[in-house]
Design an enzyme around this catalytic site. Structure first.
Site, PDB file in Angstrom:
ATOM      1  CB  SER A 191      -1.150  -0.147   1.183  1.00 18.46           C
ATOM      2  OG  SER A 191      -1.849   1.050   1.074  1.00 18.46           O
ATOM      3  CG  ASP A 343      -6.695  -2.314  -3.923  1.00 16.65           C
ATOM      4  OD1 ASP A 343      -7.266  -1.421  -3.163  1.00 16.65           O
ATOM      5  OD2 ASP A 343      -5.399  -2.590  -3.915  1.00 16.65           O
ATOM      6  CG  HIS A 373      -5.950  -1.976  -0.031  1.00 17.66           C
ATOM      7  ND1 HIS A 373      -4.919  -1.541  -0.870  1.00 17.66           N
ATOM      8  CD2 HIS A 373      -5.343  -1.680   1.148  1.00 17.66           C
ATOM      9  CE1 HIS A 373      -3.966  -0.955  -0.480  1.00 17.66           C
ATOM     10  NE2 HIS A 373      -4.240  -0.792   0.843  1.00 17.66           N
TER      11      HIS A 373
END
Length: 405
Positions: A191, A343, A373
């Site tokens: 991320s 995501d 995610h």
């Protein structure tokens, strides 16, 4: 008193039911293990509601609240095959995971990996990622350095990036002290940590080639890579269909990392912040053609770029790696990019992988259509929420690092 308790119980049940219904209605159809995902999302929404209320009432950041009420991550169980120590690399706090050498292996240098945790540059810590990073070290056999970079909004860009760069440079210079071959070191992150890993790789490739050994690889796990276009297909879908990262939340993280002017979230979401740049060469770096070959390539125009001072870093490749020029992508190390079909950041990863390939970089794009995610590390804080697709992602990641590092 009994009546009040019954009322609270009833309201709690109604709230839980409403959250469950909403969680299911906004669930992407591609996810597997939907029952477990709905339960996880209901928990996520509950904490999001509590955190949002806490912030709006002026009590402080939601991250502070979660720390106060004792939400703790899962820690790595003591393992005789793994030595874990805390240290400081040129003033940056790190945690070092050093696996035991296999029997019969004497004198050989180890591989090394520098890991940057996710959390939107705002949340997360070395402690929160203890379990995942320990698994990476044991699985790959690499000495893994987990970096405790300072967090936004107190420490906005470029401070988190600079902390990660400093720690990586230190490790490259002092690798032999940890039995690591300095020519076999990579960077990794998930991320926002994937953003930081990509940014560090760009900087080392461009400005520090003569000072430090080159990185052997970069591993970007559902990375956040651009803040120019928040109308990509995955962002658009992420406003209504998501598991735990709605589009507005991700955009808010970008803003906190940039300047913490939260009044800009809606402006960013509608692409009003970069409307004048959508025909510039910067827009060609996030061209929809990278997502769909049938879309004609954008032909950039000579457009003047004049952003406010507190927004100029939107075009800085160390803030937004997809803003890197093509020439600066050339020469980057072997790259592993993980994207998940549901995501909001899916398209960022795909675009970066395509651009790296065009620049001659060896890239492996690992796509998980049913993934969402954070799925690879869901059990870090909530131990009952481990998903099969997440376990597969971690296994594939470990295999890649073992093979190419």
């Amino acid at each position: 008193m009994m009546g009040a308790c019954k009322t609270v119980t009833l309201l709690t049940a109604v709230t839980a039911a409403a959250l469950a219904v909403y969680a299911y209605s906004s669930l992407p159809s591609a996810v597997t293990e939907p029952g477990k995902v709905v339960m996880f999302k209901a928990v996520f929404l509950t904490f999001s509601l509590i955190g949002s209320t806490y912030e709006k009432m002026g009590f402080g950041e939601r991250a502070d609240l979660f720390r106060k009420i004792g939400i703790k991550p899962a820690f790595l169980e003591s393992d005789s095959n793994l030595e874990v120590t805390d240290s400081s690399f040129s003033g940056v706090q790190v945690r070092i995971y050093k696996p035991q050498l296999q029997k019969g292996v004497i004198g050989s240098k180890r591989t090394g990996l520098v890991f940057f945790h996710g959390g939107g540059w705002v949340l997360g810590s070395v402690h929160a990622y203890d379990l995942l990073v320990g698994r990476l070290a044991l699985g790959t056999g690499a000495v893994v350095v987990s970096v405790e970079y300072r967090l936004a909004p107190k420490h906005k860009f470029p401070i988190p990036f600079e902390d990660c760069l400093t720690a990586t440079q230190h490790f490259l210079q002092h690798a032999s002290e940890y039995g690591v071959d300095p020519t076999r070191i990579g960077v990794a992150g998930d991320s926002s940590g994937g953003n930081l890993a990509a940014a560090v790789a760009l900087r080392l490739n461009k400005d520090d080639k003569k000072k430090f050994p080159p990185l052997k690889l970069q591993t970007l796990i559902y990375p956040a890579l651009q803040a120019l276009d928040f109308q990509t297909p995955s962002y658009v879908r992420g406003h209504s269909l998501y598991v735990n990262l709605p589009a507005k939340l991700m955009i808010g993280f970008w803003v906190k990392y940039l300047n913490n002017n939260m009044s800009l979230v809606d402006t960013f979401a509608n692409n009003e912040h970069t409307a004048a740049l959508m025909k510039s060469h910067f827009a060609s770096y996030v061209d929809r053609h990278f997502l769909d070959d049938s879309v004609p390539r954008l032909v950039p125009e000579d457009v003047s770029v004049d952003l406010p001072d507190d927004m100029k870093d939107l075009l800085n490749p160390y803030y937004s790696p997809l803003m890197a020029e093509d020439a600066d992508l050339s020469g980057l190390p072997n790259t592993y990019v993980t994207v998940c079909g549901t995501d909001v950041l899916r398209d960022d990863g795909i675009m970066y992988a395509r651009r790296l390939e065009m620049a001659g970089v060896q890239v492996r794009l690992a796509s998980y259509p049913s993934g969402f995610h954070g799925v690879m590390s869901m059990d870090l804080a909530l131990k009952h929420f481990e998903f099969e697709v997440g376990k597969q992602m971690l296994q594939d990641l470990v295999t890649y690092v073992r093979e190419l590092l």
